[in-house]
Design a protein around this motif. Structure first.
Motif, PDB file in Angstrom:
ATOM      1  N   LYS A 227       0.839  -1.199   0.000  1.00 23.96           N
ATOM      2  CA  LYS A 227       0.000   0.000   0.000  1.00 23.96           C
ATOM      3  C   LYS A 227       0.868   1.242   0.000  1.00 23.96           C
ATOM      4  CE  LYS A 227      -4.267  -1.604   2.040  1.00 23.96           C
ATOM      5  NZ  LYS A 227      -5.051  -1.795   3.249  1.00 23.96           N
TER       6      LYS A 227
ATOM      7  N   ILE B 139     -10.597  12.835  15.889  1.00 23.97           N
ATOM      8  CA  ILE B 139     -11.913  12.206  16.004  1.00 23.97           C
ATOM      9  C   ILE B 139     -11.843  10.733  15.654  1.00 23.97           C
ATOM     10  CG2 ILE B 139     -14.228  12.193  15.047  1.00 23.97           C
ATOM     11  CD1 ILE B 139     -14.082  15.208  15.002  1.00 23.97           C
TER      12      ILE B 139
ATOM     13  N   LEU C  66      -5.814  -4.654   6.385  1.00 22.17           N
ATOM     14  CA  LEU C  66      -5.607  -3.498   7.259  1.00 22.17           C
ATOM     15  C   LEU C  66      -6.638  -2.440   6.924  1.00 22.17           C
ATOM     16  CD1 LEU C  66      -1.786  -3.354   6.746  1.00 22.17           C
ATOM     17  CD2 LEU C  66      -2.890  -3.938   8.874  1.00 22.17           C
TER      18      LEU C  66
ATOM     19  N   TRP D 234      -9.925   0.321   8.748  1.00 24.89           N
ATOM     20  CA  TRP D 234     -10.641   0.929   9.878  1.00 24.89           C
ATOM     21  C   TRP D 234      -9.705   1.447  10.941  1.00 24.89           C
ATOM     22  CZ3 TRP D 234     -14.587  -3.546   9.586  1.00 24.89           C
ATOM     23  CH2 TRP D 234     -15.420  -3.325   8.457  1.00 24.89           C
TER      24      TRP D 234
ATOM     25  N   GLY E 109     -16.423   9.587  14.790  1.00 23.69           N
ATOM     26  CA  GLY E 109     -15.160   8.884  14.641  1.00 23.69           C
ATOM     27  C   GLY E 109     -15.381   7.502  14.048  1.00 23.69           C
ATOM     28  N   SER E 110     -16.386   6.804  14.599  1.00 20.07           N
ATOM     29  CA  SER E 110     -16.633   5.449  14.099  1.00 20.07           C
ATOM     30  C   SER E 110     -17.054   5.475  12.640  1.00 20.07           C
ATOM     31  CB  SER E 110     -17.732   4.785  14.923  1.00 20.07           C
ATOM     32  OG  SER E 110     -17.349   4.747  16.253  1.00 20.07           O
TER      33      SER E 110
ATOM     34  N   MET F  58     -16.353   7.867  10.386  1.00 18.34           N
ATOM     35  CA  MET F  58     -15.242   8.262   9.535  1.00 18.34           C
ATOM     36  C   MET F  58     -14.248   7.130   9.394  1.00 18.34           C
ATOM     37  SD  MET F  58     -14.874  12.078  10.980  1.00 18.34           S
ATOM     38  CE  MET F  58     -13.422  12.652  10.172  1.00 18.34           C
ATOM     39  N   ARG F  59     -14.208   6.336  10.421  1.00 21.02           N
ATOM     40  CA  ARG F  59     -13.305   5.198  10.388  1.00 21.02           C
ATOM     41  C   ARG F  59     -13.713   4.215   9.290  1.00 21.02           C
ATOM     42  NH1 ARG F  59     -13.298   1.133  15.489  1.00 21.02           N
ATOM     43  NH2 ARG F  59     -11.465  -0.044  14.891  1.00 21.02           N
ATOM     44  N   ARG F  60     -15.023   4.134   9.071  1.00 21.72           N
ATOM     45  CA  ARG F  60     -15.524   3.205   8.048  1.00 21.72           C
ATOM     46  C   ARG F  60     -15.038   3.611   6.658  1.00 21.72           C
ATOM     47  NH1 ARG F  60     -17.465  -1.363   9.994  1.00 21.72           N
ATOM     48  NH2 ARG F  60     -17.537  -0.850  12.196  1.00 21.72           N
ATOM     49  N   LEU F  61     -14.742   4.888   6.481  1.00 24.61           N
ATOM     50  CA  LEU F  61     -14.279   5.333   5.175  1.00 24.61           C
ATOM     51  C   LEU F  61     -12.945   4.686   4.835  1.00 24.61           C
ATOM     52  CD1 LEU F  61     -15.060   9.132   5.392  1.00 24.61           C
ATOM     53  CD2 LEU F  61     -16.358   7.356   4.241  1.00 24.61           C
ATOM     54  N   GLN F  62     -12.278   4.273   5.880  1.00 28.51           N
ATOM     55  CA  GLN F  62     -10.965   3.675   5.685  1.00 28.51           C
ATOM     56  C   GLN F  62     -11.181   2.203   5.358  1.00 28.51           C
ATOM     57  OE1 GLN F  62      -8.443   5.921   6.661  1.00 28.51           O
ATOM     58  NE2 GLN F  62      -6.832   4.622   5.876  1.00 28.51           N
ATOM     59  N   THR F  63     -11.427   1.933   4.054  1.00 27.98           N
ATOM     60  CA  THR F  63     -11.905   0.595   3.704  1.00 27.98           C
ATOM     61  C   THR F  63     -10.807  -0.419   3.552  1.00 27.98           C
ATOM     62  OG1 THR F  63     -11.791   1.266   1.416  1.00 27.98           O
ATOM     63  CG2 THR F  63     -13.921   1.434   2.495  1.00 27.98           C
ATOM     64  N   GLY F  64      -9.569   0.035   3.538  1.00 31.89           N
ATOM     65  CA  GLY F  64      -8.487  -0.894   3.283  1.00 31.89           C
ATOM     66  C   GLY F  64      -8.171  -1.035   1.790  1.00 31.89           C
ATOM     67  N   GLN F  65      -8.991  -0.442   0.951  1.00 33.67           N
ATOM     68  CA  GLN F  65      -8.772  -0.524  -0.510  1.00 33.67           C
ATOM     69  C   GLN F  65      -7.862   0.619  -0.945  1.00 33.67           C
ATOM     70  OE1 GLN F  65      -9.912  -2.786  -2.545  1.00 33.67           O
ATOM     71  NE2 GLN F  65     -11.386  -3.857  -1.243  1.00 33.67           N
ATOM     72  N   MET F  66      -6.650   0.246  -1.349  1.00 36.81           N
ATOM     73  CA  MET F  66      -5.701   1.318  -1.637  1.00 36.81           C
ATOM     74  C   MET F  66      -6.120   2.152  -2.831  1.00 36.81           C
ATOM     75  SD  MET F  66      -2.447  -0.686  -3.103  1.00 36.81           S
ATOM     76  CE  MET F  66      -2.523  -2.367  -2.620  1.00 36.81           C
TER      77      MET F  66
ATOM     78  N   GLN G 159      -9.111   3.042  -3.545  1.00 41.35           N
ATOM     79  CA  GLN G 159     -10.026   4.078  -3.066  1.00 41.35           C
ATOM     80  C   GLN G 159      -9.259   5.202  -2.402  1.00 41.35           C
ATOM     81  OE1 GLN G 159     -13.255   2.537  -0.751  1.00 41.35           O
ATOM     82  NE2 GLN G 159     -13.730   0.972  -2.272  1.00 41.35           N
ATOM     83  N   TYR G 160      -8.238   4.826  -1.653  1.00 38.95           N
ATOM     84  CA  TYR G 160      -7.407   5.860  -1.038  1.00 38.95           C
ATOM     85  C   TYR G 160      -6.858   6.790  -2.128  1.00 38.95           C
ATOM     86  CZ  TYR G 160      -7.145   2.695   3.012  1.00 38.95           C
ATOM     87  OH  TYR G 160      -7.417   1.864   4.052  1.00 38.95           O
TER      88      TYR G 160
ATOM     89  N   ALA H 119      -7.994   7.281  -5.073  1.00 42.18           N
ATOM     90  CA  ALA H 119      -9.061   8.089  -5.680  1.00 42.18           C
ATOM     91  C   ALA H 119      -9.362   9.294  -4.810  1.00 42.18           C
ATOM     92  CB  ALA H 119     -10.312   7.229  -5.863  1.00 42.18           C
ATOM     93  N   VAL H 120      -9.431   9.056  -3.514  1.00 45.17           N
ATOM     94  CA  VAL H 120      -9.711  10.179  -2.618  1.00 45.17           C
ATOM     95  C   VAL H 120      -8.617  11.226  -2.726  1.00 45.17           C
ATOM     96  CG1 VAL H 120      -9.872  10.841  -0.196  1.00 45.17           C
ATOM     97  CG2 VAL H 120     -11.076   8.832  -1.003  1.00 45.17           C
TER      98      VAL H 120
END
Lengths: 168, 468, 102, 508, 631
Positions: free
Chosen positions: B156, B280, C100, C102, E589-590, E592-600, E602-603, E605-606
């Motif tokens: 990654k 947050i 990896l 969340w 927080g929880s 926003m944490r979901r946005l962190q999908t683990g798919q690089m 998507q990262y 793209a963001v």
């Protein structure tokens, strides 16, 4: 290649090859095809360098990229994919989003290119000697750093492959 | 041409090569602890030697690579960080199945990259410095091949960092095209306002934002921090970030000011976003490395307020903060490394009862975390004082208020760790083992954190001199 | 008459293609290839600027050489990592590399 | 005096910490004695300081100054004036009492006393600091030990102690986040870069000279108020306080209500009023109104509480309301009263919590409904309860009365409506205090409590000490009021200026 | 010499009992004999000093206008200076005499009455503390000092009412007393504060000068308001309607306490406060009218309730309220002399009545219902005799003490307002009736066979005897010696008897006696008839006009309601905002944490989208600058 028409034709030809091949790299579903088209792209880019009177660079491009890198890629393909190659390179679920993002970036870049009043003129002709001199004078620190970088990459590749051996 | 300007980088590089050579002369299964000690001692010598480099203010070849006080300060931060990380990573490295000496060598390569970055005064050096550092990290992050999470993190990091590099390079190419120059000073005189400058600047900024993990360019950081071995995460969190800042400050203060580019505003946005997202999202985390990753995103947000201020005082605040962040980080990650080794887990619950099994480590962890939160009398408070008073002075009260308030919110998740250490029962009765060097490192970091909070004068003075 | 802008547009298009590939390819190796496309587009830019406008013309080509060197190293390390993950998980599919999160 | 008495006061608990750190965990009695010894030293030094403070001269005395952070204009500068001298004494008294109220602690003794002494040292430092940065340093340092003390040694009642502790921490720290921004804003605005200073005297002079524009002062004071008023548990920022009291172990409640809240009020006065007077003037009517709300609202809530700690917790919110009102008057009399009430309420509430702590430690309940007739089993504690209760409802002869009367006098001139409503609080106070005293102490003897011990020798220390101060100063208030007045009276020109300056915001 | 010493050392008068309190509570809690003797000795010394002070007043020409004042600063600051001191004038001297005397007698009485009580020492300590506070109140030089001791006597009252703290009723009664007087204190405190704000002083002497001047200049309206606020304090302390409710309940305390505090001394503090500050009230006719009417209403109202009560001490309590009403009424009609005179005589006979009642209760083992008594004259002759004296005194039969004082009040009232006079006379009639009822049912008639009464001991009888003597001569002697010459406000009150008024009141009292004899003299039948015939009136009277119930309802509904409302707001409004904000942050927080999908990808793209957004943002921000040729 000072001639205007020749230059134009060469440009369109090479640009066409480059972009077409690059499109193939991106859209082909067979990874091996993609890898070969990548090599073609690199060659096309090398051609473009020629039209820009950067012969040394073109040579390096052809040798390093088209030769070494593409071969490396193929090796990688071979190492990791041993089964059916025809569906080895599928797109993922975010094709539309990806296309949107890519188009947006391209749009921005095109805007920058088109809207900017570039100071056009003839830059100095760059000889290989110029390049060599600069490597050893003002760009000596990055030159040495890149040497370390390559060493690190070698160590890294060795470590990463060797580690596998110890494991297996 | 003045190679003495490069002496620090060259020393570290030679030290790295020396380690590799010595490694070749050792048996495969011999422990490599001595190599670690050698690396630390060598770096320590270089660190002390580096004090003589203050006040030189020389450049290599017409201003292309600059060794000013600013650069020396950052180099010292990298060196001290690397020394401490090496000292607390000895145990971790010993457990690696292979290539233990290379670990130290790569760490040193990364340090060389950072040091080059802090001196970079032209785009090429900047790029190469970034890549040298990043490359070393690719390998270090993926070092534990038995753990595919480590490999995943490395992939990654590689993919995203390369993409970010590409974006940044495109920006650099546009700037080169506009100015026709590579050196910062020359670029600054050659730039004219145009869409290309706008786009180029934005792309460059995106690249930096990636390096310092400012939202929304931060998404790689939690995954990579979580997957990487603990010492590498520590080095990433402070070294990579500090180097990013070092380069960024130089670019933004040397290249752009004359163009009227609204970089203060951009920094403000990125800074606010970092604080918000970092603090947050850190709240619901259960993995301590991941929590620290988000925390480090927040820290980057605080640090960036110095850039918002854009004054010498702001830069001084950033430098001060980065230096003390090194110690806080070493303290926290040192304890995480010990826990990770002892209990094979990196969740916050794995720290349960640490206060009874290893009170010193628990205190050190508490001090480090609270320093990050900016609780006096720890160094973090002083750091925030310098940063936020500078930014208030520059007229941005709102970001200072946000910073203060969010840093207090951050106490919540830091205290959850503290609570786990002090309140929860230990998960097992085994006596807690931690190496002597690790204990020493952590203790040293804690003492430094307290000392710089109680008596910040010297460091503050040094940072002030270096910021000018 | 072919000028600077032509090269820049080709470069932009190449960058966009590379980017598209980066975002949409499922195979890790294809993703690495896409990155190479992006780096090449940067190189076209640099050489074009060095040819047409730059006061310091050779610097652009020097930069390109650095980029080529780094990119080559990057491919090497990237493939090593791809191989490593393939060994560990039996796949190089990017969307399965998501332990990896969340 | 060449003796650095304030540093000695400040470092007495810290030396105690150092000694305790070296003792083994098992030496419980030794640890307690060392902690007690440290606080006795602190107490004697503070008394010595208080007695030697020359109120006829007034001003800042016992000054100590050492270079600390010249870059930022901060120095290690200690000194007390008429406002901080009594509060320093208060700190030592409550701290000492707290140690003896903790005598029954038997879990992780070493950590407990280390943290407690750190807590006290933090408060001490904030009161004796003459440098604003030093003040902030100590001001902030108290929260974290408090948290650990609550979550480890606290008790879970209506809410869990973890929740209570965390709420306390988050509230106080977020408040102080705002406050820090406000203070640094003042610091930045007061002087141009390079000449900045944290010297409280200098900052006060600058703040009062009108160099800082009104608009900036208003913002700055607002930010400070969010922090200080939260710590002083002013309505509607009081929500952390009752739960915090209820969750905390006895001595922490004592320090929390007796010292920490005073620290908030002290900040409002020392930093808010003196350094940003225009901002203060703008917000003073609102503070007075909120103070009044604290008084009435919290007193009403006390009527519904059956947990004694909650009751006293809300009652301290109510009493802090008087102090906030007193400060908001910006009047010599009102301020005198506010400072006196800080002292009085600090002692009183510490005594209350100490007694509650004794009951809770022995009976393991502090629910008014469960208890009853305890005067039979623990007459000494009953006396303590009575004295605390009577002080709480402002009985003359105890110090609280003098303080409250002075506040009322000051308030009446400035905010008559607020004054009337606030004074009606004395009725409500009497209502809940008498109810609690009656239900806990009096009534038929309950055999289930027959085994409860009365206060034993070490536990008598808080009762005797605190009651002595309440009654002694209550009968001879001049001893205290002269000192306080020597700190307040020199402010008269400033206060007159505040009063007569063009109105920024309509008075109540 | 002795008088001179007493006067200059008048501060010792409260200090000695205070010392006794301290000594007893610290050292003598387990030695009853020493404790009681110490308390009595201290009180005796105080009494001698008080006598000396009174003598000094008489001999040294100290008058109301020229009091003896000694004071020191208690605490001071700019704009507020409060003194503590000694003010002795004829009014204060009277009170000093009365208080020290009655306290001394009660202490002696208590050695017998309280003998064997586990709280014996505590009792003497508290009484000493009370005496100290009361005496401090009497010699107060300013309002605040008075308020201080005012509250302290309240505290002692609370402690002594709740003396039997193990009894729930005693505990509740003490609480109620404190609470009710607190409400009065609220008004008093407000009044004091307003005085302080208005005049910058609280000193009685200074106010006496400043107030008339102020009234002359600014009119009386605002001061009348202040005066009425101040009056609220006495209303509560002296048990005036509607804050009288605590006084009957206060009888839960030991009987000597009732005699001392809730009859003779503390409850008259309210009267004394008005008298002390009469310089203020006298220039405010509005305030005086309120006081007079409230006084006469209270006198009637309490007498009405007393008619039907059955517990001996409760009757006496309502009687006390009624008599306090008389004193207030006297002040309201401007006769300070008669008020003080009545205060003094009332202290004698009411204390005697209570001590007598105590004696009865002691004999009957706390049987308090008068309908269960009867015929005690045989078994307790001395008590019967002395109670009889007191009844005659309170009813105002000449030449007993009450006659002279009540007569003066009625005269004064008649001068001012006929309705008040008539109502006061009605109250006097009822007084005679219920006192006779009490006496008849207790001492006359047939003995109740369940009772085994015995006469009390000397320790109890001797103080009662002294009081009985005073109930007889306590009116005529001062009357003859010219009480009004000394204790007065304004011009000297000439001593004389208005025979018309005196005759009428005597007749009225005798009528009251006669009616009582008619109803209760012949057994219980007629009284039962009466109960039935008067119906609702009887119920109202017996239930004390339901004032307590109204208060309870108010307290439960409004105070309790507001309290519950506040708590609800705290938890569910203020608290909920905070908790939800907090929870919301965590939830954010929880999420926003979901946005962190683990798919690089998507990262990536963001990141790249963010770059585009950055460019657009920049373009928007710098648009004008770009056009201007400069970014």
């Amino acid at each position: 290649m000072g001639d205007g028409l020749m230059h134009t034709l060469a440009f369109y030809f090479l640009a066409g090859i480059t972009l077409a091949a690059a499109t193939g790299v991106v859209f082909k579903r067979n990874l091996v095809h993609s890898a070969f088209l990548l090599s073609v792209t690199f060659l096309g880019v090398a051609g473009l360098y020629m039209t820009l009177e950067a012969e040394f660079l073109a040579a390096v491009q052809a040798l390093v990229y088209s030769g070494a890198v593409a071969v490396l890629v193929v090796i990688g393909v071979m190492l990791t994919h041993r089964d059916d190659m025809s569906k080895s390179n599928p797109p993922n679920k975010m094709v539309v989003a990806g296309a949107g993002a890519a188009l947006a970036i391209v749009g921005v870049l095109v805007w920058a290119v088109v809207a900017t009043p570039w100071k056009t003129g003839r830059g100095a002709v760059v000889s290989v000697a110029d390049i060599g001199r600069r490597f050893l004078t003002d760009f000596a620190p990055p030159f040495e750093a890149v040497a370390l970088l390559l060493l690190a990459a070698v160590i890294g590749a060795v470590v990463l492959f060797k580690g596998g051996k110890v494991q297996s | 041409m003045n190679f003495s300007v490069l002496i620090l980088e060259i020393s570290v590089a030679i030290l790295a090569l020396l380690l590799l050579v010595i490694d070749l002369s050792m048996e495969e299964d011999q422990p490599r602890r001595n190599i670690g000690y050698l690396a630390a001692c060598g770096l320590a010598v270089i660190f002390f030697f580096s004090f003589t480099r203050y006040g030189i203010n020389a450049t290599f070849w017409h201003g292309m690579f600059s060794l000013d006080d600013y650069a020396v300060f950052f180099k010292q931060a990298f060196l001290i960080g690397a020394i401490l990380v090496i000292l607390f990573s000895l145990d971790t490295v010993d457990r690696l199945p292979h290539s233990r000496a290379e670990f130290y060598a790569l760490l040193l390569f990364a340090v060389v990259g950072m040091m080059v970055l802090s001196s970079a005064n032209d785009l090429i050096t900047l790029y190469v410095g970034i890549e040298l550092m990043t490359f070393s990290f690719f390998i270090l992050v993926g070092y534990v091949l038995s753990d595919t999470r480590s490999t995943e993190a490395a992939i990654k990091y590689l993919v995203l960092a390369s993409a970010a590099s590409a974006v940044m390079l495109y920006g650099m190419s546009l700037i080169y095209g506009l100015s026709g120059q590579m050196g910062y000073a020359a670029i600054a005189t050659g730039l004219t306002a145009s869409p290309a400058l706008l786009v180029g600047g934005a792309l460059l900024l995106s690249g930096f934002a990636f390096k310092i993990a400012a939202p929304p360019f931060h998404m790689w950081a939690p995954d990579v921090y979580e997957g990487a071995p603990v010492p590498v995460t520590a080095m990433l969190a402070m070294g990579s970030k500090a180097a990013g800042f070092a380069a960024m400050i130089r670019v933004f203060t040397n290249v752009f000011p004359a163009t009227g580019y609204p970089w203060a505003l951009l920094a403000l946005l990125l800074s606010g976003a970092s604080m918000l997202v970092g603090n947050i999202v850190a709240i619901p985390q259960t993995n301590i490395k991941r929590m620290l990753a988000y925390s480090s995103i927040a820290q980057a947000g605080y640090i960036m307020t110095g850039l918002v201020a854009g004054t010498a005082a702001g830069v001084k605040g950033m430098m001060f903060y980065l230096m003390i962040y090194v110690f806080a980080n070493v303290g926290a990650f040192g304890v995480v490394a010990a826990v990770s080794k002892h209990r094979n887990g990196e969740n916050i619950t794995d720290l349960a009862g640490l206060a009874r099994q290893a009170p010193m480590l628990a205190v050190a962890m508490t001090v480090s975390l609270l320093s990050m939160a900016g609780i006096p009398p720890l160094a973090g408070f002083m750091g925030k004082f310098f940063l936020f008073s500078a930014v208030i002075d520059a007229g941005y009260l709102s970001i200072a208020v946000l910073g203060f308030v969010l840093s207090m919110v951050s106490v919540y998740y830091y205290l959850n760790v503290v609570k786990s250490m002090y309140l929860a029962e230990p998960i097992d009765d085994r006596p807690f083992e931690a190496g002597l060097s690790l204990k020493f490192t952590v203790l040293f970091a804690m003492v430094a954190t307290v000392a710089m909070g109680v008596y910040p004068g010297p460091l503050s003075h040094l940072a002030e001199v270096a910021a000018k | 008459m072919i000028g600077l802008s032509h090269y820049l547009l080709v470069s932009a298009a190449l960058f966009g293609l590379g980017l598209f590939g980066l975002l949409t390819k499922r195979n890790l190796i294809a993703v690495l290839m896409s990155i190479e496309l992006m780096l090449n587009s940067v190189n076209i830019n640099l050489v074009a600027f060095s040819r047409y406008t730059a006061a310091d013309a050779s610097a652009g080509q020097v930069f390109s050489l650095f980029i080529i060197a780094v990119a080559a190293a990057e491919v090497a390390v990237g493939l090593a990592l791809a191989y490593a993950i393939y060994r560990g998980r039996g796949t190089v599919s990017v969307d399965e590399i998501d332990w990896l999160k969340w | 005096m060449s003796l650095p008495i304030l540093s000695m006061i400040l470092f007495a608990p810290i030396v105690g910490v150092a000694v305790i750190t070296c003792l083994p965990q098992t030496a419980g009695r030794m640890i307690k004695m060392v902690a007690g010894g440290a606080m006795w030293v602190c107490f004697f030094l503070a008394s010595l300081m208080f007695v030697n403070y020359d109120w006829r001269v007034g001003g800042v005395q016992f000054i100590e100054q050492l270079a600390w952070l010249p870059d930022a204009g901060a120095s290690y500068s200690l000194g007390v004036d008429g406002i901080s001298a009594p509060l320093t004494l208060l700190m030592s008294v409550v701290g000492l009492s707290g140690i003896y109220s903790s005598w029954r602690i038997d879990k992780r003794i070493k950590e407990y006393f280390i943290l407690f002494l750190l807590l006290v040292a933090g408060v001490a430092g904030a009161f004796v600091a003459r440098d604003l940065l030093l003040f902030l340093l100590f001001y902030e340092v108290v929260v974290i030990p408090m948290y650990i003390l609550i979550v480890v040694w606290g008790s879970t009642k209506r809410v869990t102690k973890e929740y209570a502790g965390m709420k306390l921490v988050v509230y106080l720290l977020i408040g102080s986040g705002f406050m820090l921004a406000g203070v640094f804003m003042l610091y930045v605005l007061a002087n141009p870069a390079g000449q900045r200073t944290f010297d409280m005297t200098v900052l006060s002079q600058i703040g009062q000279s009108g160099v800082i524009p009104a608009q900036q002062q208003i913002i700055s004071f607002f930010l400070m108020m969010l922090g200080f008023a939260t710590l002083a548990s002013m309505w509607p920022f009081h929500y952390w306080s009752p739960d915090g009291h209820a969750g905390a172990p006895t001595a922490v409640s004592m320090v929390h209500a007796g010292l920490l809240k005073k620290l908030g009020a002290y900040g409002l006065l020392r930093v808010g009023l003196l350094m940003v007077p225009v901002g203060f003037k703008f917000w003073a009517p609102m503070m007075a109104a909120f103070g009044m709300m604290s008084v009435i609202y919290a007193a009403f809530i006390c009527l519904t509480q059956s947990d004694m700690k909650y009751m006293v917790g809300f009652s301290s919110v109510s009493h802090m309301g008087y102090i906030v009102i007193g400060i908001a008057t910006a009047d010599v009399i009102g301020l005198n009263g506010a400072v006196a009430n800080m002292f009085a309420h600090g002692i009183m509430t510490a005594l209350f919590f100490s007694m509650i702590g004794h009951v809770y430690n022995t009976a393991h309940t502090r629910d008014i409904k469960d208890l009853g007739g305890l005067a039979h089993q623990m007459p000494k504690a009953a006396v303590g309860f009575m004295i605390a209760g009577m002080a709480s409802l402002g009985l003359p002869g105890l110090l609280s009365f003098v303080a409250e009367f002075t506040i009322f006098t000051g308030t009446f001139a400035t905010y008559p409506v607020v004054a009337v409503l606030a004074i009606s609080g004395i009725i409500l106070t009497a209502l809940y205090v008498l109810r609690a005293l009656a239900d806990v102490l009096f009534g038929p003897r309950l055999t289930k409590w027959d085994a409860l011990p009365d206060l034993k020798a070490p536990e008598m220390v808080p009762l005797v000490l605190l009651a002595a101060f309440l009654i002694g100063f209550g009968m001879f208030p001049s001893l205290l009021m002269n000192v306080i007045n020597s700190g307040i009276e020199p402010l008269t020109p400033l206060l007159v200026k505040i009063k007569t300056a063009a109105t920024l915001c309509g008075g109540l | 010499m002795w008088a001179e010493f007493s006067l200059t050392h008048a501060w010792l008068i409260p200090l000695l009992p205070a010392l006794a309190f301290v000594l007893i509570s610290f050292f003598l809690l387990s030695s009853p004999w020493l404790a009681s003797r110490l308390a009595i000795a201290a009180m005796g010394s105080s009494f001698i000093l008080a006598l000396g002070a009174a003598a000094a007043v008489l001999t040294q020409g100290i008058t109301v206008e020229a009091p003896f004042v000694m004071k020191t600063v208690w605490f001071s600051m700019p704009g507020l200076s409060v003194d503590m001191g000694v003010l002795v004038d004829p009014i204060a001297a009277t009170l000093l005499f009365v208080v020290t005397l009655i306290t001394l007698l009660v202490l002696i009485y208590s050695t017998g009455y309280m003998a064997g009580d586990p709280g014996y020492c505590r009792f003497f300590a508290f009484i000493s503390l009370f005496a100290a506070s009361m005496l401090g109140l009497v010699i107060a030089t300013n309002f605040l000092q008075m308020f201080v001791f005012w509250e302290l006597v309240g505290l002692c009252s609370y402690l002594l009412i709740g003396f039997y703290f193990f009894k729930v009723s005693a505990r509740e009664a003490g609480k109620k007393a404190f609470m009710t007087t607190r409400i009065g204190d609220f008004g008093l405190l407000l009044g004091i504060l307003l005085l302080q704000i208005t005049f910058r002083t609280l000193d009685f002497a200074e106010l006496a000068v400043k107030v008339p001047a102020y009234v002359a200049e600014n009119g009386a309206a605002s001061l009348t308001f202040i005066a009425i606020l101040i009056f609220i304090g006495p209303v509560a302390k002296s048990g005036q309607f509607p804050l009288h409710v605590w006084l009957p309940d206060a009888m839960e305390g030991p009987t000597p306490v009732s005699a001392l505090i809730h009859a003779a001394t503390m409850v008259v503090a309210g009267v004394y406060l008005i008298a002390r500050s009469f310089a203020i009230f006298s220039v405010l006719p509005g305030a005086l009218t309120v006081i007079a009417w409230l006084g006469v209403f209270t006198a009637l109202f309490a007498a009405f309730i007393a008619l039907t009560q059955r517990e001996i001490k409760r009757i006496l309590a309502f009687s006390t309220i009624s008599q306090l009403g008389f004193m207030m009424l006297a002040l309201g009609v401007g006769s300070l002399t008669s008020s003080m005179f009545h205060l003094m005589t009332h202290a004698f006979f009411k204390a005697l009545l209570f001590l007598g009642a105590g004696s009865v209760l002691h004999a009957l083992h706390d049987q308090a219902d008068i309908f269960q008594m009867g015929g005690l004259r045989k078994s307790m002759p001395a008590t019967c005799l002395m109670m009889g004296t007191a009844v005659l005194a309170i009813a105002g039969i000449p030449p007993f003490a009450g006659f002279f004082s009540k007569d003066e009040i009625l005269v004064a009232a008649a001068h001012v307002s006929t309705p008040i006079y008539l109502l006061a006379s009605l109250a006097a009639f009822m007084t005679a009736f219920y006192m006779a009822r009490l006496f008849i049912l207790t001492f006359l008639g047939k003995p109740n066979p369940h009772n085994h009464p015995h006469e009390s001991g000397l320790a109890m009888l001797v103080p009662m005897g002294v009081l009985a003597v005073l109930s007889v001569v306590g009116g005529i002697i001062p009357f003859a010696m010219g009480f009004g010459e000394w204790v007065r406000f304004g011009p000297a009150h000439h001593a004389g008897i208005d025979w018309a008024v005196a005759g009428a009141s005597t007749v009225i009292s005798l009528l009251g006696f006669a009616l009582a004899w008619y109803i209760y003299g012949g057994g219980h039948t007629r009284s039962n008839d009466l109960t039935i015939k008067t119906g609702a009136l009887y119920t109202w009277s017996f239930n004390k006009c339901y004032v307590d119930e109204i208060y309870q309802w108010f307290n439960r509904t409004f105070v309790g309601g507001l309290a519950r409302l506040s708590f609800w707001i705290d938890i569910h409004a203020l608290g909920a905002v905070v908790d939800n904000a907090w929870r919301g942050t965590g939830a954010a927080g929880s999420e926003m944490r979901r946005l962190q999908t683990g798919q690089m990808q998507q990262y990536a793209a963001v990141m790249l989208s963010a770059t585009v957004v950055l460019v657009i943002l920049l373009a928007a921000l710098t648009g004008s600058l770009v056009k201007g040729g400069q970014i």
